[in-house]
Design an enzyme around this catalytic site. Sequence first.
Site, PDB file in Angstrom:
ATOM      1  N   HIS A 155       0.841  -1.207   0.000  1.00  0.00           N
ATOM      2  CA  HIS A 155       0.000   0.000   0.000  1.00  0.00           C
ATOM      3  C   HIS A 155       0.881   1.264   0.000  1.00  0.00           C
ATOM      4  O   HIS A 155       0.433   2.338   0.378  1.00  0.00           O
ATOM      5  CB  HIS A 155      -0.954   0.038   1.202  1.00  0.00           C
ATOM      6  CG  HIS A 155      -1.653  -1.257   1.447  1.00  0.00           C
ATOM      7  ND1 HIS A 155      -2.804  -1.625   0.790  1.00  0.00           N
ATOM      8  CD2 HIS A 155      -1.346  -2.295   2.273  1.00  0.00           C
ATOM      9  CE1 HIS A 155      -3.183  -2.821   1.206  1.00  0.00           C
ATOM     10  NE2 HIS A 155      -2.312  -3.248   2.085  1.00  0.00           N
ATOM     11  N   SER A 286      15.248  20.216 -14.820  1.00  0.00           N
ATOM     12  CA  SER A 286      14.169  21.198 -14.828  1.00  0.00           C
ATOM     13  C   SER A 286      14.717  22.518 -15.353  1.00  0.00           C
ATOM     14  O   SER A 286      15.845  22.912 -15.024  1.00  0.00           O
ATOM     15  CB  SER A 286      13.612  21.393 -13.406  1.00  0.00           C
ATOM     16  OG  SER A 286      12.761  22.527 -13.350  1.00  0.00           O
TER      17      SER A 286
END
Length: 483
Positions: A155, A286
């Site tokens: 999970h 970036s």
Amino acid sequence: MADENAKYQSPLTSRYASAEMAANFSNNTRFGTWRRLWVRLAQAEKQLGISGITDAALAEMSANVDNIDYKVAAEEEKRRRHDVMAHVHAFGIAAPQAAGIIHLGATSCFVTDNADLIIFRDAMDMLINKLVVVIDSLSQFARTHRALPTLGFTHFQPAQLTTVGKRATLWVQELLWDLRNMQRARDDLGFRGVKGTTGTQASFLSLFNGDDAKVEELDRLVAELSGFAGKSYPVCGQTYSRKVDVDFVSALASFGATAHRIATDIRLLANLKEIEEPFERDQIGSSAMAYKRNPMRSERVCSLSRHLMVLIGDVLQTASVQWLERTLDDSANRRIAIPEACLTADIVLATLQNVVEGLVVYPQVIARRIRSELPFMATENFIMAMVQKGGDRQECHEQIRVLSHEAAAVVKQEGGDNDLIERVRKCAYFAPIAGELDSLLDPSTFIGRAPVQVDRFLADFVAPALAPYADIIAQKKPAELSV
């Protein structure tokens, strides 16, 4: 000369795909294959006694297989609205001695469908070769890190420990299933063969004056000359069944799901700074944030894999709406969907190989995360050790519960480090095992059989699966990405 940058170009070929896969779906390959099929048909018809097919005509056809005048073909197609007849006309101009016997007895699907099957077969061969290289490289990664403990996640929440190598075997196992599926899809490909307009071979039966045996032999010969010996589909309508396309693309779409899963895992681990894809010295992550190291290759794998997975929808719908012997609403869709599936799978495999072979593991980061979670996981070991020293299991459980909640409060409410171990060390109740705490916290004691599982899996499953491809693996080269 027209400016290629003034019109749309598919990024699949202009930006990403390998030269060999792009060439496999090029006009030169497609229409060159048509011409080779016409040569094989004429050769087989002559061999079986059809008069009027001369050696000179066959030689002229063979000499002009790749001499394609696309301008003539385009002008003829615009006039006739029929691509096959346009290329029959263009081939006849290039080989005038054969003009009268090109396409003799055949229907359009003789060249379109048979050429597709040849091109699809060759494409799958390329993909399988690249897949086995990825499996081999990822298996080496698993072997190298077979015993490196790492925090497992369920999970995406901390769970029991596993190893970096064991996690990689989960990826490899799915890729092995993809190899099985792709090899099976490739081996199952047959040949439409020489079947006539609605699959009855009526035109060829007429051509051979009712000689049934010669019609069967013609079908066998052309299939053999095309590399499909003994694999001509026994029955078909005008086209080969589009169910074949479903089986073919299903294997690629299934691989897309695997690739997406692997790349997503790598992206998650990159966020944790435990594992990173390769990042080149001059690479920019970036345009604004100079410090960023974005997992752009893995992101590309995910992006293209989504496209690959959904293409099966086109193929399924096409197969489901083929009326009776055939409808033409399959044609335009197939020209896009199936080549794009192969091109996309090719790009994903090359990118995945680049990522896998350049993966960087950060053991210290992994160890730090283990240290932050292991104290809670080790509490059961503490209880067992105390019981062996004569302690009461229930009382020990209560002591651990209280100390664990206190440590959790420090982590969650104060933003501090997990200090459970220090609390246990300082607690007089746990004095009998104080000297054993370090050994009870050794991460290697929490990974179960993971290293052995890796060894067994690689030896018993991966090695036999890759054995038939040993020559391909021995010749593997690094995957070069242009962008």
